[in-house]
Design a protein around this motif. Sequence first.
Motif, PDB file in Angstrom:
ATOM      1  N   GLN A 192      42.666  51.685  44.509  1.00 15.80           N
ATOM      2  CA  GLN A 192      43.358  52.041  43.346  1.00 15.80           C
ATOM      3  C   GLN A 192      43.899  50.810  42.702  1.00 15.80           C
ATOM      4  OE1 GLN A 192      45.476  55.667  44.469  1.00 15.80           O
ATOM      5  NE2 GLN A 192      43.780  56.427  45.315  1.00 15.80           N
ATOM      6  N   PHE A 193      44.570  49.974  43.401  1.00 18.50           N
ATOM      7  CA  PHE A 193      44.997  49.015  42.890  1.00 18.50           C
ATOM      8  C   PHE A 193      44.023  47.779  42.493  1.00 18.50           C
ATOM      9  CE2 PHE A 193      49.039  50.258  45.139  1.00 18.50           C
ATOM     10  CZ  PHE A 193      49.958  49.735  44.256  1.00 18.50           C
ATOM     11  N   THR A 202      51.623  47.107  34.432  1.00 20.41           N
ATOM     12  CA  THR A 202      51.840  45.754  33.602  1.00 20.41           C
ATOM     13  C   THR A 202      52.674  44.779  34.450  1.00 20.41           C
ATOM     14  OG1 THR A 202      53.829  47.074  32.518  1.00 20.41           O
ATOM     15  CG2 THR A 202      51.482  47.063  31.523  1.00 20.41           C
ATOM     16  N   ASP A 203      53.077  45.197  35.629  1.00 17.64           N
ATOM     17  CA  ASP A 203      53.753  44.222  36.512  1.00 17.64           C
ATOM     18  C   ASP A 203      52.944  43.335  37.223  1.00 17.64           C
ATOM     19  OD1 ASP A 203      53.131  45.642  38.380  1.00 17.64           O
ATOM     20  OD2 ASP A 203      54.864  46.682  38.980  1.00 17.64           O
ATOM     21  N   GLU A 204      53.626  42.757  38.443  1.00 21.30           N
ATOM     22  CA  GLU A 204      52.867  41.694  39.097  1.00 21.30           C
ATOM     23  C   GLU A 204      51.877  42.323  40.050  1.00 21.30           C
ATOM     24  OE1 GLU A 204      56.580  42.212  41.454  1.00 21.30           O
ATOM     25  OE2 GLU A 204      55.925  42.549  39.465  1.00 21.30           O
ATOM     26  N   ASN A 211      46.534  39.806  39.876  1.00 19.39           N
ATOM     27  CA  ASN A 211      47.637  40.598  40.344  1.00 19.39           C
ATOM     28  C   ASN A 211      46.919  41.999  41.043  1.00 19.39           C
ATOM     29  OD1 ASN A 211      49.661  39.076  39.125  1.00 19.39           O
ATOM     30  ND2 ASN A 211      49.749  40.280  37.119  1.00 19.39           N
ATOM     31  N   ARG A 212      45.874  42.356  40.599  1.00 16.40           N
ATOM     32  CA  ARG A 212      45.355  43.671  41.051  1.00 16.40           C
ATOM     33  C   ARG A 212      44.908  43.563  42.735  1.00 16.40           C
ATOM     34  NH1 ARG A 212      41.073  44.473  39.137  1.00 16.40           N
ATOM     35  NH2 ARG A 212      40.712  43.025  37.354  1.00 16.40           N
ATOM     36  N   ILE A 213      44.742  42.451  43.188  1.00 13.43           N
ATOM     37  CA  ILE A 213      44.436  41.876  44.461  1.00 13.43           C
ATOM     38  C   ILE A 213      45.639  41.875  45.451  1.00 13.43           C
ATOM     39  CG2 ILE A 213      42.166  41.189  43.968  1.00 13.43           C
ATOM     40  CD1 ILE A 213      42.913  38.496  44.979  1.00 13.43           C
ATOM     41  N   ARG A 214      46.943  41.511  44.583  1.00 10.25           N
ATOM     42  CA  ARG A 214      47.900  41.296  45.277  1.00 10.25           C
ATOM     43  C   ARG A 214      48.377  42.303  46.589  1.00 10.25           C
ATOM     44  NH1 ARG A 214      51.704  37.972  43.495  1.00 10.25           N
ATOM     45  NH2 ARG A 214      50.859  38.059  41.233  1.00 10.25           N
ATOM     46  N   PHE A 215      48.480  43.569  46.149  1.00 13.15           N
ATOM     47  CA  PHE A 215      48.975  44.782  47.190  1.00 13.15           C
ATOM     48  C   PHE A 215      47.943  44.481  48.372  1.00 13.15           C
ATOM     49  CE2 PHE A 215      48.104  49.216  48.767  1.00 13.15           C
ATOM     50  CZ  PHE A 215      49.382  49.189  49.499  1.00 13.15           C
ATOM     51  N   ALA A 216      46.381  44.402  48.147  1.00 14.98           N
ATOM     52  CA  ALA A 216      45.525  44.330  49.214  1.00 14.98           C
ATOM     53  C   ALA A 216      45.830  42.806  50.203  1.00 14.98           C
ATOM     54  CB  ALA A 216      43.970  44.131  48.677  1.00 14.98           C
ATOM     55  N   LEU A 217      46.244  41.972  49.612  1.00 13.80           N
ATOM     56  CA  LEU A 217      46.452  40.645  50.264  1.00 13.80           C
ATOM     57  C   LEU A 217      47.890  40.825  51.100  1.00 13.80           C
ATOM     58  CD1 LEU A 217      45.345  37.977  47.859  1.00 13.80           C
ATOM     59  CD2 LEU A 217      43.969  38.924  49.379  1.00 13.80           C
ATOM     60  N   GLU A 218      48.755  41.499  50.409  1.00 11.07           N
ATOM     61  CA  GLU A 218      50.019  41.573  51.152  1.00 11.07           C
ATOM     62  C   GLU A 218      49.771  42.605  52.498  1.00 11.07           C
ATOM     63  OE1 GLU A 218      53.145  41.298  47.558  1.00 11.07           O
ATOM     64  OE2 GLU A 218      52.563  43.154  48.278  1.00 11.07           O
ATOM     65  N   VAL A 219      49.162  43.873  52.242  1.00  7.03           N
ATOM     66  CA  VAL A 219      48.624  44.714  53.506  1.00  7.03           C
ATOM     67  C   VAL A 219      48.105  43.717  54.437  1.00  7.03           C
ATOM     68  CG1 VAL A 219      47.273  46.586  54.003  1.00  7.03           C
ATOM     69  CG2 VAL A 219      48.615  46.681  52.070  1.00  7.03           C
ATOM     70  N   VAL A 220      47.107  43.038  54.054  1.00 11.90           N
ATOM     71  CA  VAL A 220      46.224  42.191  55.105  1.00 11.90           C
ATOM     72  C   VAL A 220      47.116  41.334  55.966  1.00 11.90           C
ATOM     73  CG1 VAL A 220      44.248  40.252  55.325  1.00 11.90           C
ATOM     74  CG2 VAL A 220      43.967  42.443  54.048  1.00 11.90           C
ATOM     75  N   ASP A 221      48.036  40.532  54.935  1.00 14.37           N
ATOM     76  CA  ASP A 221      49.035  39.499  55.597  1.00 14.37           C
ATOM     77  C   ASP A 221      49.871  40.147  56.567  1.00 14.37           C
ATOM     78  OD1 ASP A 221      47.960  37.323  54.241  1.00 14.37           O
ATOM     79  OD2 ASP A 221      49.460  37.338  52.826  1.00 14.37           O
ATOM     80  N   VAL A 260      33.047  39.611  45.581  1.00 17.45           N
ATOM     81  CA  VAL A 260      32.802  37.960  46.340  1.00 17.45           C
ATOM     82  C   VAL A 260      34.241  37.357  46.250  1.00 17.45           C
ATOM     83  CG1 VAL A 260      31.719  35.887  46.144  1.00 17.45           C
ATOM     84  CG2 VAL A 260      30.567  38.062  46.172  1.00 17.45           C
ATOM     85  N   ARG A 261      34.677  37.331  45.185  1.00 17.47           N
ATOM     86  CA  ARG A 261      35.971  36.743  44.986  1.00 17.47           C
ATOM     87  C   ARG A 261      37.056  37.169  45.884  1.00 17.47           C
ATOM     88  NH1 ARG A 261      38.012  36.910  38.807  1.00 17.47           N
ATOM     89  NH2 ARG A 261      39.639  35.365  39.746  1.00 17.47           N
ATOM     90  N   LEU A 262      37.200  38.237  46.251  1.00 13.49           N
ATOM     91  CA  LEU A 262      38.254  38.730  46.978  1.00 13.49           C
ATOM     92  C   LEU A 262      37.835  38.573  48.482  1.00 13.49           C
ATOM     93  CD1 LEU A 262      40.679  40.739  47.833  1.00 13.49           C
ATOM     94  CD2 LEU A 262      38.664  42.695  48.021  1.00 13.49           C
ATOM     95  N   ALA A 263      36.668  38.560  48.754  1.00 15.15           N
ATOM     96  CA  ALA A 263      36.218  38.317  49.980  1.00 15.15           C
ATOM     97  C   ALA A 263      36.692  37.010  50.602  1.00 15.15           C
ATOM     98  CB  ALA A 263      34.540  38.208  50.360  1.00 15.15           C
ATOM     99  N   LYS A 264      36.550  35.839  49.527  1.00 15.20           N
ATOM    100  CA  LYS A 264      36.884  34.484  49.835  1.00 15.20           C
ATOM    101  C   LYS A 264      38.630  34.556  50.206  1.00 15.20           C
ATOM    102  CE  LYS A 264      33.521  32.393  47.011  1.00 15.20           C
ATOM    103  NZ  LYS A 264      33.006  31.611  45.726  1.00 15.20           N
ATOM    104  N   GLU A 265      39.177  35.134  49.444  1.00 15.53           N
ATOM    105  CA  GLU A 265      40.758  35.260  49.550  1.00 15.53           C
ATOM    106  C   GLU A 265      40.936  36.032  50.859  1.00 15.53           C
ATOM    107  OE1 GLU A 265      43.068  33.914  47.657  1.00 15.53           O
ATOM    108  OE2 GLU A 265      42.015  33.772  45.931  1.00 15.53           O
ATOM    109  N   LEU A 266      40.311  37.230  51.363  1.00 20.84           N
ATOM    110  CA  LEU A 266      40.564  37.581  52.531  1.00 20.84           C
ATOM    111  C   LEU A 266      40.318  36.861  53.891  1.00 20.84           C
ATOM    112  CD1 LEU A 266      39.113  41.354  51.650  1.00 20.84           C
ATOM    113  CD2 LEU A 266      41.482  40.561  51.970  1.00 20.84           C
TER     114      LEU A 266
END
Length: 366
Positions: A192-193, A202-204, A211-221, A260-266
């Motif tokens: 959903q994020f 409209t925030d970070e 910004n939309r992948i921020r929550f996913a990356l924070e959870v993974v971290d 694909v972009r998200l996979a590289k970040e993960l």
Amino acid sequence: MTSLFTPYDLRSLTVPNRIWMAAMCQYSAEPEGEAVGAPTDWHFTHLAARATGGAGLIITEATAVSPEGRISPYDLGIWNDTQAAAFRRITSFLTSQGVVPGIQLAHAGRKASTERTWVDRGRQIRPDEPYGWQPVAPSALPFDASATTPAELTTDQIRDVVRQFAQAAERALGAGFQVAEVHGAHGYLIHQFLSPHSNHRTDEYGGSFENRIRFALEVVDAVRAVWPDELPVFFRVSATDWLSENPEDDREGWTADDTVRLAKELQARGVDLMDVSTGGIAPDARIETGPGYQVPFAERVRNETGMPVAAVGLITEPAQAQEIVASGRADAVLLARELLRDPYWPRHAAAALGGRVAAPVQYHRA
């Protein structure tokens, strides 16, 4: 020995074959009381049967990191020590059979508080009904016209959910799990994020891709920080919302390019494998299904990032699964409904293809 039955190394783990069991909700936990959310005899029997059936890795159903993160009141959870202790019986049996036990850590977000799928077609339970509660989401947008409008998460509440994922991962490790999979697919909270279809913030945490992948990356971290370096972390993703693929649908959604972009970040953050599915964010999305219809999305992630992937989606035939792995389209297949129909599918596939899966000593005479 065919490719489907060769071992696969992930960090310090060796999975005995490439036939894995995907997470599938059973909606069979107690909805209240001291044993709320804890696995029962049903869960043990269900998972143990697939272990003796020859699956190399078994991922438990979506296991909620908090009570309000459950899809239904009957979901498994791992937000307390009682639940974690109850999982040890399952993980001990799986490892005794040479099977790698994995857990899918999840939060349902706006798709929470629903009935079991076989009761009223899984309708959403209103907050004022028995066993119902108020769902939360990145934005106050209901899943469909009949659904409860979720409460929009504050930034402090988002940080609380991130902590809940980390705490759940710590409990899962203590319960004997060897793989932690973060559930970022099928229209649940992380998805959903990710998707602009459901995230209007409209925030970070909203707006741009970053910004939309921020929550996913924070959870993974947070999960990776408490998960041992020698053990792998997976991420389940819906590679597309199936909105942009339809020229008649002008709604914006998550796309294969985004995946694909998200996979590289993960990958840069220590995720070892992408479990690539699709859909779930929009109930009326038009999806063209067919045998292996989601495999091309996994193949693309693997080809464009070099990241290991597992493929899912109407994989039912041994030769089909063998081709997916042997051709390099995916590193493993994750079977779901086919393993509900046939817990011994890996053994039958081995017989059909000339491969081999280890059998319990009690069954050697057969």
